[in-house]
Design a protein around this motif. Sequence first.
Motif, PDB file in Angstrom:
ATOM      1  N   ALA A  29      -8.817   7.544  -0.230  1.00  0.00           N
ATOM      2  CA  ALA A  29      -9.282   7.722   1.064  1.00  0.00           C
ATOM      3  C   ALA A  29      -9.237   6.544   1.543  1.00  0.00           C
ATOM      4  CB  ALA A  29     -10.466   8.670   1.036  1.00  0.00           C
ATOM      5  N   VAL A  30      -9.410   6.561   3.158  1.00  0.00           N
ATOM      6  CA  VAL A  30      -9.475   5.292   3.925  1.00  0.00           C
ATOM      7  C   VAL A  30     -10.973   4.885   3.474  1.00  0.00           C
ATOM      8  CG1 VAL A  30      -9.952   4.566   6.382  1.00  0.00           C
ATOM      9  CG2 VAL A  30      -8.105   6.336   5.827  1.00  0.00           C
ATOM     10  N   GLY A  31     -10.893   3.403   3.411  1.00  0.00           N
ATOM     11  CA  GLY A  31     -11.934   3.017   2.799  1.00  0.00           C
ATOM     12  C   GLY A  31     -12.155   2.542   1.422  1.00  0.00           C
ATOM     13  N   GLU A  32     -11.431   3.237   0.581  1.00  0.00           N
ATOM     14  CA  GLU A  32     -11.693   2.788  -0.771  1.00  0.00           C
ATOM     15  C   GLU A  32     -10.933   1.816  -1.253  1.00  0.00           C
ATOM     16  OE1 GLU A  32     -12.063   6.362  -3.633  1.00  0.00           O
ATOM     17  OE2 GLU A  32     -10.486   7.076  -2.503  1.00  0.00           O
ATOM     18  N   ARG A  33     -11.613   1.180  -2.299  1.00  0.00           N
ATOM     19  CA  ARG A  33     -10.891  -0.222  -2.957  1.00  0.00           C
ATOM     20  C   ARG A  33      -9.713   0.054  -3.804  1.00  0.00           C
ATOM     21  NH1 ARG A  33     -14.249  -2.138  -6.151  1.00  0.00           N
ATOM     22  NH2 ARG A  33     -13.881  -4.341  -6.018  1.00  0.00           N
ATOM     23  N   VAL A  34      -8.757  -0.376  -3.599  1.00  0.00           N
ATOM     24  CA  VAL A  34      -7.556   0.029  -4.167  1.00  0.00           C
ATOM     25  C   VAL A  34      -6.639  -1.166  -4.902  1.00  0.00           C
ATOM     26  CG1 VAL A  34      -7.260   2.382  -3.348  1.00  0.00           C
ATOM     27  CG2 VAL A  34      -5.886   0.348  -2.325  1.00  0.00           C
ATOM     28  N   ALA A  35      -5.831  -0.683  -5.797  1.00  0.00           N
ATOM     29  CA  ALA A  35      -4.583  -1.790  -6.272  1.00  0.00           C
ATOM     30  C   ALA A  35      -3.359  -0.820  -6.089  1.00  0.00           C
ATOM     31  CB  ALA A  35      -4.734  -2.295  -7.659  1.00  0.00           C
ATOM     32  N   ALA A  36      -2.448  -1.798  -5.756  1.00  0.00           N
ATOM     33  CA  ALA A  36      -1.091  -0.979  -5.734  1.00  0.00           C
ATOM     34  C   ALA A  36       0.070  -1.800  -5.992  1.00  0.00           C
ATOM     35  CB  ALA A  36      -0.885  -0.658  -3.911  1.00  0.00           C
ATOM     36  N   TYR A  37       1.281  -1.061  -6.512  1.00  0.00           N
ATOM     37  CA  TYR A  37       2.445  -1.782  -6.937  1.00  0.00           C
ATOM     38  C   TYR A  37       3.275  -1.761  -5.735  1.00  0.00           C
ATOM     39  CZ  TYR A  37       6.951  -2.073  -9.253  1.00  0.00           C
ATOM     40  OH  TYR A  37       8.367  -2.390  -9.476  1.00  0.00           O
ATOM     41  N   LEU A  38       4.007  -2.588  -5.261  1.00  0.00           N
ATOM     42  CA  LEU A  38       4.838  -2.665  -4.100  1.00  0.00           C
ATOM     43  C   LEU A  38       6.440  -2.943  -4.623  1.00  0.00           C
ATOM     44  CD1 LEU A  38       2.855  -4.816  -1.754  1.00  0.00           C
ATOM     45  CD2 LEU A  38       2.800  -2.366  -2.227  1.00  0.00           C
ATOM     46  N   PRO A  39       7.038  -2.113  -5.101  1.00  0.00           N
ATOM     47  CA  PRO A  39       8.413  -2.466  -5.771  1.00  0.00           C
ATOM     48  C   PRO A  39       9.555  -2.834  -4.725  1.00  0.00           C
ATOM     49  CG  PRO A  39       8.332   0.141  -5.477  1.00  0.00           C
ATOM     50  CD  PRO A  39       6.872  -0.529  -4.955  1.00  0.00           C
ATOM     51  N   ALA A  40       9.315  -2.688  -3.452  1.00  0.00           N
ATOM     52  CA  ALA A  40      10.051  -3.338  -2.280  1.00  0.00           C
ATOM     53  C   ALA A  40       9.716  -4.800  -1.636  1.00  0.00           C
ATOM     54  CB  ALA A  40      10.431  -2.309  -1.416  1.00  0.00           C
ATOM     55  N   PHE A  41       8.364  -5.350  -2.469  1.00  0.00           N
ATOM     56  CA  PHE A  41       7.862  -6.588  -1.920  1.00  0.00           C
ATOM     57  C   PHE A  41       7.033  -6.370  -0.820  1.00  0.00           C
ATOM     58  CE2 PHE A  41      11.483  -7.931  -4.369  1.00  0.00           C
ATOM     59  CZ  PHE A  41      10.838  -8.740  -5.589  1.00  0.00           C
ATOM     60  N   GLY A  42       6.534  -7.412  -0.202  1.00  0.00           N
ATOM     61  CA  GLY A  42       5.531  -7.115   1.082  1.00  0.00           C
ATOM     62  C   GLY A  42       4.150  -7.647   0.676  1.00  0.00           C
ATOM     63  N   GLY A  43       3.829  -8.099  -0.466  1.00  0.00           N
ATOM     64  CA  GLY A  43       2.187  -8.221  -0.768  1.00  0.00           C
ATOM     65  C   GLY A  43       1.670  -9.400  -0.130  1.00  0.00           C
ATOM     66  N   TYR A  44       2.405 -10.469  -0.005  1.00  0.00           N
ATOM     67  CA  TYR A  44       1.963 -11.963   0.654  1.00  0.00           C
ATOM     68  C   TYR A  44       1.565 -11.697   2.123  1.00  0.00           C
ATOM     69  CZ  TYR A  44       4.020 -14.410  -3.360  1.00  0.00           C
ATOM     70  OH  TYR A  44       4.121 -14.699  -4.740  1.00  0.00           O
ATOM     71  N   ALA A  45       0.708 -10.634   2.492  1.00  0.00           N
ATOM     72  CA  ALA A  45       0.666 -10.350   4.028  1.00  0.00           C
ATOM     73  C   ALA A  45      -0.819  -9.590   4.064  1.00  0.00           C
ATOM     74  CB  ALA A  45       1.680  -9.426   4.316  1.00  0.00           C
ATOM     75  N   GLU A  46      -1.245  -9.737   5.339  1.00  0.00           N
ATOM     76  CA  GLU A  46      -2.811  -9.286   5.523  1.00  0.00           C
ATOM     77  C   GLU A  46      -2.624  -7.877   5.353  1.00  0.00           C
ATOM     78  OE1 GLU A  46      -5.176 -12.206   8.139  1.00  0.00           O
ATOM     79  OE2 GLU A  46      -3.313 -11.497   9.430  1.00  0.00           O
ATOM     80  N   LEU A  47      -1.708  -7.056   5.761  1.00  0.00           N
ATOM     81  CA  LEU A  47      -1.421  -5.482   5.627  1.00  0.00           C
ATOM     82  C   LEU A  47      -0.177  -5.568   4.827  1.00  0.00           C
ATOM     83  CD1 LEU A  47      -2.291  -4.731   9.387  1.00  0.00           C
ATOM     84  CD2 LEU A  47      -3.682  -4.302   7.269  1.00  0.00           C
TER      85      LEU A  47
END
Length: 332
Positions: free
Chosen positions: A82-100
């Motif tokens: 849900a919104v507000g939860e602390r999470v980890a995520a895999y991004l197969p299409a890249f994009g992680g070096y960003a604030e969002l």
Amino acid sequence: MRAIGFTSNGGPEVLEVIDAPEPAPGPGQVLIRVAYAGVNFAEIQHRRGEFGEPDGHGGYDIPGLEVSGTVVALGPGAHGPAVGERVAAYLPAFGGYAELAVAEAEFVRTVGELPLAQAAGVPCVYPTAYGVLTDAGRLRAGETVLVHAAAGGVGSAAARIARALGAGLVLGTVRSPGKAEAAQTLGYDAVFARDGFTEAVLEHTAGRGADLVLDPVGGAVRRASLNVLAPFGRVVVYGDLARDPDWTADAWDLWKNNRAVVGYNIGDVARRSPASIGAHLASALSALASGALAHEPPAVVPPAGIAGLHRRFEAGATRGKSVLDIGELATA
């Protein structure tokens, strides 16, 4: 938002801090305010052009395969955190070096009490480690496992997971003596220099060899790994750090010596069996948070240090896991 990207392929010097448009989550997606981004060798390959030329917004590509942070929005039909939860995520299409960053909900899991810096190094590395051991490697209790690049991100995770899954003996190889010292703290029964490892492994196993070899290196290491396999042993191929020309396994040799070579590629798994990545990610985060899997704090690198970190990856000079402190991008 602020991000780190590149408009042309090349060395670490092509990386730069940029202003990029804020992404919006589409159907089944989750928008995450990123706290930390894991750093992996695939991002070096991305930057160098091994996955093609940059084609993102404004001509920029943004690296980053794994992140941790807080959910800020859900796309239509998205289920999970849900919104507000602390999470980890895999991004197969890249994009992680960003604030969002936007992630598919099936690749997002809550982190529990695990620190966000630690969680950022989980979504790509740990599902890969579980995948090479169980999905591709078919590890069984009591078997002997040999892990090449034993002190690297996947190697560090695989050693602990193999032990938790019941491996009888866990061996490792490293490129340099300094890495051997680091690897010894990860729970290996023995760690050998990569040069000449065949003799060491056979001696340590009284000539029987390893049931399962995990190989992200390739080249001569891959060929030699076939020679340390026990009957019905498997070499799992999941990388090519040696940058060696392709080789062809001899089917006659595999047949006559009861050997197998198996491949594992997390990108292909993400496309064709995404549920398995989500399941492995959930298992890893739960085991790390509970202490069932021991973990070491990652090296936290500020945005100004990303080019240097990429150089160390290319030189094979990293140990364990490194994560990028995205929170410092605002002042970079």
